[in-house]
Write a protein that holds these residues in place. Structure first.
Motif, PDB file in Angstrom:
ATOM      1  N   PRO A 114       8.588  -5.938 -11.159  1.00 46.28           N
ATOM      2  CA  PRO A 114       8.908  -4.599 -11.682  1.00 46.28           C
ATOM      3  C   PRO A 114      10.064  -3.924 -10.945  1.00 46.28           C
ATOM      4  O   PRO A 114      10.900  -3.267 -11.570  1.00 46.28           O
ATOM      5  CB  PRO A 114       7.601  -3.825 -11.483  1.00 46.28           C
ATOM      6  N   MET A 115      10.127  -4.086  -9.624  1.00 40.89           N
ATOM      7  CA  MET A 115      11.188  -3.469  -8.852  1.00 40.89           C
ATOM      8  C   MET A 115      12.554  -4.033  -9.251  1.00 40.89           C
ATOM      9  O   MET A 115      13.524  -3.295  -9.447  1.00 40.89           O
ATOM     10  CB  MET A 115      10.958  -3.695  -7.355  1.00 40.89           C
ATOM     11  N   LEU A 144      11.868   4.812  -3.998  1.00 42.54           N
ATOM     12  CA  LEU A 144      11.656   5.745  -5.108  1.00 42.54           C
ATOM     13  C   LEU A 144      10.230   6.296  -5.059  1.00 42.54           C
ATOM     14  O   LEU A 144       9.257   5.545  -4.958  1.00 42.54           O
ATOM     15  CB  LEU A 144      11.898   5.032  -6.436  1.00 42.54           C
ATOM     16  N   THR A 145      10.098   7.616  -5.129  1.00 39.51           N
ATOM     17  CA  THR A 145       8.782   8.252  -5.078  1.00 39.51           C
ATOM     18  C   THR A 145       8.446   8.893  -6.423  1.00 39.51           C
ATOM     19  O   THR A 145       9.343   9.168  -7.235  1.00 39.51           O
ATOM     20  CB  THR A 145       8.738   9.334  -3.986  1.00 39.51           C
ATOM     21  N   TRP A 146       7.171   9.155  -6.624  1.00 39.63           N
ATOM     22  CA  TRP A 146       6.729   9.785  -7.865  1.00 39.63           C
ATOM     23  C   TRP A 146       7.239  11.211  -7.989  1.00 39.63           C
ATOM     24  O   TRP A 146       7.422  11.715  -9.096  1.00 39.63           O
ATOM     25  CB  TRP A 146       5.196   9.751  -7.949  1.00 39.63           C
ATOM     26  N   MET A 204      12.299   1.876 -19.460  1.00 34.38           N
ATOM     27  CA  MET A 204      12.029   2.308 -18.091  1.00 34.38           C
ATOM     28  C   MET A 204      10.735   3.101 -18.029  1.00 34.38           C
ATOM     29  O   MET A 204       9.957   2.980 -17.074  1.00 34.38           O
ATOM     30  CB  MET A 204      13.193   3.160 -17.573  1.00 34.38           C
ATOM     31  N   ARG A 205      10.464   3.893 -19.049  1.00 34.02           N
ATOM     32  CA  ARG A 205       9.234   4.691 -19.088  1.00 34.02           C
ATOM     33  C   ARG A 205       8.002   3.795 -19.094  1.00 34.02           C
ATOM     34  O   ARG A 205       7.015   4.050 -18.382  1.00 34.02           O
ATOM     35  CB  ARG A 205       9.253   5.593 -20.319  1.00 34.02           C
ATOM     36  N   VAL A 206       8.046   2.739 -19.885  1.00 31.36           N
ATOM     37  CA  VAL A 206       6.914   1.800 -19.947  1.00 31.36           C
ATOM     38  C   VAL A 206       6.715   1.126 -18.598  1.00 31.36           C
ATOM     39  O   VAL A 206       5.589   0.998 -18.106  1.00 31.36           O
ATOM     40  CB  VAL A 206       7.158   0.732 -21.039  1.00 31.36           C
ATOM     41  N   LEU A 207       7.820   0.680 -17.999  1.00 33.72           N
ATOM     42  CA  LEU A 207       7.728   0.000 -16.698  1.00 33.72           C
ATOM     43  C   LEU A 207       7.148   0.931 -15.638  1.00 33.72           C
ATOM     44  O   LEU A 207       6.277   0.534 -14.862  1.00 33.72           O
ATOM     45  CB  LEU A 207       9.116  -0.493 -16.290  1.00 33.72           C
ATOM     46  N   LEU A 208       7.621   2.178 -15.613  1.00 32.23           N
ATOM     47  CA  LEU A 208       7.120   3.145 -14.630  1.00 32.23           C
ATOM     48  C   LEU A 208       5.644   3.460 -14.863  1.00 32.23           C
ATOM     49  O   LEU A 208       4.865   3.582 -13.911  1.00 32.23           O
ATOM     50  CB  LEU A 208       7.952   4.429 -14.691  1.00 32.23           C
ATOM     51  N   ALA A 209       5.271   3.584 -16.119  1.00 33.18           N
ATOM     52  CA  ALA A 209       3.869   3.886 -16.450  1.00 33.18           C
ATOM     53  C   ALA A 209       2.940   2.794 -15.936  1.00 33.18           C
ATOM     54  O   ALA A 209       1.802   3.068 -15.518  1.00 33.18           O
ATOM     55  CB  ALA A 209       3.719   4.063 -17.954  1.00 33.18           C
ATOM     56  N   ASN A 210       3.432   1.552 -15.942  1.00 34.54           N
ATOM     57  CA  ASN A 210       2.610   0.432 -15.469  1.00 34.54           C
ATOM     58  C   ASN A 210       2.441   0.420 -13.952  1.00 34.54           C
ATOM     59  O   ASN A 210       1.615  -0.326 -13.428  1.00 34.54           O
ATOM     60  CB  ASN A 210       3.224  -0.895 -15.917  1.00 34.54           C
ATOM     61  N   GLN A 211       3.218   1.234 -13.245  1.00 37.11           N
ATOM     62  CA  GLN A 211       3.090   1.303 -11.788  1.00 37.11           C
ATOM     63  C   GLN A 211       2.187   2.446 -11.334  1.00 37.11           C
ATOM     64  O   GLN A 211       1.859   2.547 -10.153  1.00 37.11           O
ATOM     65  CB  GLN A 211       4.479   1.489 -11.143  1.00 37.11           C
ATOM     66  N   VAL A 212       1.797   3.301 -12.266  1.00 38.07           N
ATOM     67  CA  VAL A 212       0.943   4.443 -11.927  1.00 38.07           C
ATOM     68  C   VAL A 212      -0.393   3.946 -11.376  1.00 38.07           C
ATOM     69  O   VAL A 212      -1.019   3.044 -11.927  1.00 38.07           O
ATOM     70  CB  VAL A 212       0.717   5.334 -13.163  1.00 38.07           C
ATOM     71  N   GLY A 213      -0.817   4.543 -10.277  1.00 39.57           N
ATOM     72  CA  GLY A 213      -2.103   4.187  -9.682  1.00 39.57           C
ATOM     73  C   GLY A 213      -2.015   3.182  -8.559  1.00 39.57           C
ATOM     74  O   GLY A 213      -2.995   2.968  -7.837  1.00 39.57           O
ATOM     75  N   ILE A 223       2.356   7.719  -3.352  1.00 34.19           N
ATOM     76  CA  ILE A 223       3.686   8.264  -3.037  1.00 34.19           C
ATOM     77  C   ILE A 223       4.806   7.428  -3.644  1.00 34.19           C
ATOM     78  O   ILE A 223       5.652   7.953  -4.373  1.00 34.19           O
ATOM     79  CB  ILE A 223       3.881   8.371  -1.515  1.00 34.19           C
ATOM     80  N   TYR A 224       4.803   6.143  -3.340  1.00 39.57           N
ATOM     81  CA  TYR A 224       5.916   5.289  -3.743  1.00 39.57           C
ATOM     82  C   TYR A 224       5.638   4.571  -5.069  1.00 39.57           C
ATOM     83  O   TYR A 224       4.513   4.172  -5.356  1.00 39.57           O
ATOM     84  CB  TYR A 224       6.231   4.267  -2.651  1.00 39.57           C
ATOM     85  N   VAL A 225       6.708   4.373  -5.832  1.00 35.76           N
ATOM     86  CA  VAL A 225       6.584   3.764  -7.163  1.00 35.76           C
ATOM     87  C   VAL A 225       6.407   2.259  -7.060  1.00 35.76           C
ATOM     88  O   VAL A 225       5.512   1.688  -7.679  1.00 35.76           O
ATOM     89  CB  VAL A 225       7.826   4.097  -8.027  1.00 35.76           C
ATOM     90  N   PHE A 226       7.260   1.604  -6.267  1.00 37.13           N
ATOM     91  CA  PHE A 226       7.228   0.139  -6.194  1.00 37.13           C
ATOM     92  C   PHE A 226       6.586  -0.309  -4.886  1.00 37.13           C
ATOM     93  O   PHE A 226       7.005   0.108  -3.796  1.00 37.13           O
ATOM     94  CB  PHE A 226       8.645  -0.422  -6.337  1.00 37.13           C
ATOM     95  N   THR A 227       5.588  -1.160  -5.018  1.00 39.55           N
ATOM     96  CA  THR A 227       4.820  -1.607  -3.868  1.00 39.55           C
ATOM     97  C   THR A 227       4.539  -3.105  -3.990  1.00 39.55           C
ATOM     98  O   THR A 227       4.746  -3.712  -5.035  1.00 39.55           O
ATOM     99  CB  THR A 227       3.473  -0.864  -3.791  1.00 39.55           C
ATOM    100  N   TYR A 228       4.055  -3.691  -2.900  1.00 35.30           N
ATOM    101  CA  TYR A 228       3.695  -5.115  -2.913  1.00 35.30           C
ATOM    102  C   TYR A 228       2.240  -5.265  -2.494  1.00 35.30           C
ATOM    103  O   TYR A 228       1.664  -4.372  -1.847  1.00 35.30           O
ATOM    104  CB  TYR A 228       4.597  -5.906  -1.968  1.00 35.30           C
ATOM    105  N   VAL A 229       1.653  -6.387  -2.846  1.00 32.50           N
ATOM    106  CA  VAL A 229       0.268  -6.683  -2.478  1.00 32.50           C
ATOM    107  C   VAL A 229       0.271  -7.469  -1.175  1.00 32.50           C
ATOM    108  O   VAL A 229       0.893  -8.533  -1.081  1.00 32.50           O
ATOM    109  CB  VAL A 229      -0.434  -7.498  -3.580  1.00 32.50           C
ATOM    110  N   CYS A 230      -0.398  -6.957  -0.175  1.00 30.21           N
ATOM    111  CA  CYS A 230      -0.459  -7.612   1.135  1.00 30.21           C
ATOM    112  C   CYS A 230      -1.187  -8.954   1.016  1.00 30.21           C
ATOM    113  O   CYS A 230      -2.295  -9.024   0.478  1.00 30.21           O
ATOM    114  CB  CYS A 230      -1.166  -6.708   2.140  1.00 30.21           C
ATOM    115  N   GLU A 231      -0.547 -10.033   1.520  1.00 30.89           N
ATOM    116  CA  GLU A 231      -1.129 -11.370   1.401  1.00 30.89           C
ATOM    117  C   GLU A 231      -2.011 -11.744   2.586  1.00 30.89           C
ATOM    118  O   GLU A 231      -2.839 -12.632   2.481  1.00 30.89           O
ATOM    119  CB  GLU A 231      -0.006 -12.406   1.275  1.00 30.89           C
ATOM    120  N   LYS A 232      -1.815 -11.068   3.717  1.00 28.57           N
ATOM    121  CA  LYS A 232      -2.581 -11.412   4.921  1.00 28.57           C
ATOM    122  C   LYS A 232      -2.844 -10.146   5.739  1.00 28.57           C
ATOM    123  O   LYS A 232      -1.927  -9.360   5.972  1.00 28.57           O
ATOM    124  CB  LYS A 232      -1.799 -12.418   5.760  1.00 28.57           C
TER     125      LYS A 232
END
Length: 315
Positions: free
Chosen positions: A134-135, A152-154, A186-195, A199-208
């Motif tokens: 997404p980013m 980028l923040t909400w 862009m609206r659809v992509l941003l909506a999928n990041q909600v939740g 604070i921040y729009v784009f995040t990653y999932v910690c693997e360890k």
């Protein structure tokens, strides 16, 4: 006044209030290291600046197995020039010999424009981590700079008004405000990041799990922590000579090709000078060439006898 004292005062009065504060801080550390923090400003001559430039351009670039670019060296030299100018004009510090700064600026090549092709984009997305896609996709659509994307923040996003507000690098204190419209995609992509993060729009999932971070939880990207995964994806997709900043070039070139309006691209990228945007004019030239070639081909005299021959054969 020593170099370290001058840099410290310049930081307090100027640099810390600039959008490029972090960059200035790193440059100041390099100036202190390569010239000497205890050296008096009056002792810094053309010879000292020339030695600094020689040492700096011999250093390795970050994340690359190459030497630093001429433009990077020039940014360091220009910061030193700004400090000297302020010391002389504002602080009334006694300076040594006048430095000819034009002698120390390296020639910079024209910035290339590298566009990601549709085929390359498809391959890249196949190899990117799912939480990074997404980013990167957003960067390709919005044409925003790396720092603006990963941080980028909400609060910067107004979905109701359809606008993103951000700070751009500028000589003005605190940077320059730039707004960007939100397209339906862009609206659809941003909506999928909600939740994912408050604070921040784009995040990653910690693997360890490590320190304060827990496996499976989402965290915002650090300035450089994402780079290895990005490089791994490019290598796996067999994509060469492509930087994250080239997503901005890709967005600009595609928008120009679709609109044919250089002014629109200037506003999208937030350039204050349209000459900066003019590097993307090749996209218009390519389309004009294709249209001219097609028109001339259809109306070529060589084509008419062939058409008449086909009609006679049909008759």
């Amino acid at each position: 006044m020593t170099l370290d004292q001058a840099l410290g005062r310049y930081w307090t009065e100027v640099s810390q209030h600039r959008a490029s504060a972090n960059d200035d801080f790193a440059r100041m550390a390099r100036l202190n290291e390569l010239i000497g923090k205890s050296r008096l400003l009056s002792e810094i001559t053309d010879n000292q600046v020339a030695l600094f430039v020689a040492k700096r351009r011999g250093q390795k670039a970050r994340y690359k197995d190459t030497l630093v670019a001429p433009g990077t060296v020039n940014r360091d030299t220009e910061l030193l020039r700004r400090v000297f100018r302020r010391a002389k004009r504002v602080w009334k510090v006694e300076m040594g010999e006048e430095i000819d700064w034009s002698l120390h600026l390296l020639e910079e090549p024209d910035e290339r424009v590298r566009e990601l092709t549709a085929e390359e984009q498809e391959k890249l997305f196949k190899h990117l981590r799912e939480d990074m896609r997404p980013m990167v996709e957003f960067a390709i659509m919005a044409g925003m700079r790396l720092a603006n994307v990963i941080r980028l923040t909400w609060k910067q996003i107004d979905l109701q008004a359809g606008v993103i507000t951000m700070k751009m690098k500028s000589s003005k204190p605190g940077g320059r405000i730039h707004t960007l419209p939100i397209t339906p995609a862009m609206r659809v992509l941003l909506a999928n990041q909600v939740g994912h993060h408050p604070i921040y729009v784009f995040t990653y999932v910690c693997e360890k799990s490590r320190q304060s971070r827990q496996k499976g939880e989402r965290y915002p990207y650090s300035k450089d922590g994402w780079r290895k995964k990005w490089k791994d994806a490019l290598n796996a997709a067999d994509i060469e000579d492509f930087r994250f900043h080239d997503t901005r070039h890709t967005a600009a070139t595609r928008t120009l090709r679709a609109s044919g309006n250089l002014k629109v691209v200037q506003k999208m990228l937030g350039h204050t000078d349209i000459h900066t945007t003019a590097r993307y004019a090749h996209a218009m030239h390519d389309d004009i060439l294709a249209a001219m070639t097609a028109a001339q081909s259809r109306n070529s005299p060589e084509q008419k006898p062939q058409a008449s021959k086909r009609k006679r054969q049909k008759a």
